[in-house]
Design a protein around this motif. Sequence first.
Motif, PDB file in Angstrom:
ATOM      1  N   LEU A 118       2.238  -3.722  13.453  1.00 19.10           N
ATOM      2  CA  LEU A 118       2.934  -4.696  12.598  1.00 19.10           C
ATOM      3  C   LEU A 118       3.260  -4.634  11.346  1.00 19.10           C
ATOM      4  CD1 LEU A 118       3.914  -7.128  15.538  1.00 19.10           C
ATOM      5  CD2 LEU A 118       5.630  -5.673  14.789  1.00 19.10           C
ATOM      6  N   LEU A 119       1.368  -4.993  11.129  1.00 25.33           N
ATOM      7  CA  LEU A 119       1.129  -5.409   9.465  1.00 25.33           C
ATOM      8  C   LEU A 119       1.255  -4.407   9.029  1.00 25.33           C
ATOM      9  CD1 LEU A 119      -1.894  -7.412  10.347  1.00 25.33           C
ATOM     10  CD2 LEU A 119      -0.074  -8.649   9.076  1.00 25.33           C
ATOM     11  N   LEU A 120       0.740  -3.178   9.444  1.00 19.94           N
ATOM     12  CA  LEU A 120       1.229  -2.074   8.478  1.00 19.94           C
ATOM     13  C   LEU A 120       2.379  -1.423   8.222  1.00 19.94           C
ATOM     14  CD1 LEU A 120      -1.946  -0.058   9.762  1.00 19.94           C
ATOM     15  CD2 LEU A 120      -2.085  -1.037   7.723  1.00 19.94           C
ATOM     16  N   ALA A 133      -5.176 -10.603   6.950  1.00 18.27           N
ATOM     17  CA  ALA A 133      -5.432 -10.137   8.703  1.00 18.27           C
ATOM     18  C   ALA A 133      -5.963  -9.210   8.955  1.00 18.27           C
ATOM     19  CB  ALA A 133      -3.500 -10.216   8.646  1.00 18.27           C
ATOM     20  N   LEU A 134      -5.347  -7.418   7.895  1.00 17.32           N
ATOM     21  CA  LEU A 134      -6.078  -6.574   8.775  1.00 17.32           C
ATOM     22  C   LEU A 134      -7.272  -6.427   8.164  1.00 17.32           C
ATOM     23  CD1 LEU A 134      -3.626  -4.119   6.568  1.00 17.32           C
ATOM     24  CD2 LEU A 134      -3.995  -4.046   9.520  1.00 17.32           C
ATOM     25  N   THR A 151      -4.273  -6.306  19.214  1.00 16.37           N
ATOM     26  CA  THR A 151      -4.329  -6.477  18.129  1.00 16.37           C
ATOM     27  C   THR A 151      -3.702  -4.446  17.756  1.00 16.37           C
ATOM     28  OG1 THR A 151      -6.930  -5.359  18.116  1.00 16.37           O
ATOM     29  CG2 THR A 151      -6.484  -8.025  17.811  1.00 16.37           C
ATOM     30  N   ALA A 152      -4.026  -4.016  18.811  1.00 19.86           N
ATOM     31  CA  ALA A 152      -3.515  -2.457  17.897  1.00 19.86           C
ATOM     32  C   ALA A 152      -1.430  -2.613  17.680  1.00 19.86           C
ATOM     33  CB  ALA A 152      -3.722  -1.320  18.620  1.00 19.86           C
ATOM     34  N   TYR A 201       0.860 -12.435  10.077  1.00 21.05           N
ATOM     35  CA  TYR A 201      -0.317 -12.844   8.879  1.00 21.05           C
ATOM     36  C   TYR A 201      -0.984 -14.444   8.575  1.00 21.05           C
ATOM     37  CZ  TYR A 201       4.264 -13.096   6.130  1.00 21.05           C
ATOM     38  OH  TYR A 201       5.267 -13.710   6.196  1.00 21.05           O
ATOM     39  N   ALA A 202      -0.503 -14.670   9.949  1.00 16.70           N
ATOM     40  CA  ALA A 202      -0.735 -16.625   9.716  1.00 16.70           C
ATOM     41  C   ALA A 202      -2.382 -16.037   9.963  1.00 16.70           C
ATOM     42  CB  ALA A 202      -0.470 -16.725  11.050  1.00 16.70           C
TER      43      ALA A 202
END
Length: 117
Positions: free
Chosen positions: A9-11, A74-75, A3-4, A103-104
Amino acid sequence: MDTARFRDLLLEERGRLSHALAYLHEENPGSIEDEEEETLDNHLGDAATITFNREMDYSLEDNAGHVLAAIDVALKRIEEGTFGTCSRCGRPISEERLEAMPYATKCIECKRLEERG
């Protein structure tokens, strides 16, 4: 699941979208009407092009806003420990899907069912 890595990736995607939104706002500070008033003396085709371009920017801005909201969800799911779990069926979302769209919130099967109606 790492998850890290997905958080990173999300950030990264959040930063890219925020930068793109800031650019759109900088390039288009006024409204369509303001810009059309400035071009009243121009050819009708010029006004249509300006309107088309501005509407395209609004569509991009709207889409970016939706993706930013999905990234925030997602976060939050990462923090809650539910990231990577389908919100519909509860099964794991494949890492391949999360690589493509981190973010799915649904597995590919549930997303396909949703799209079919």
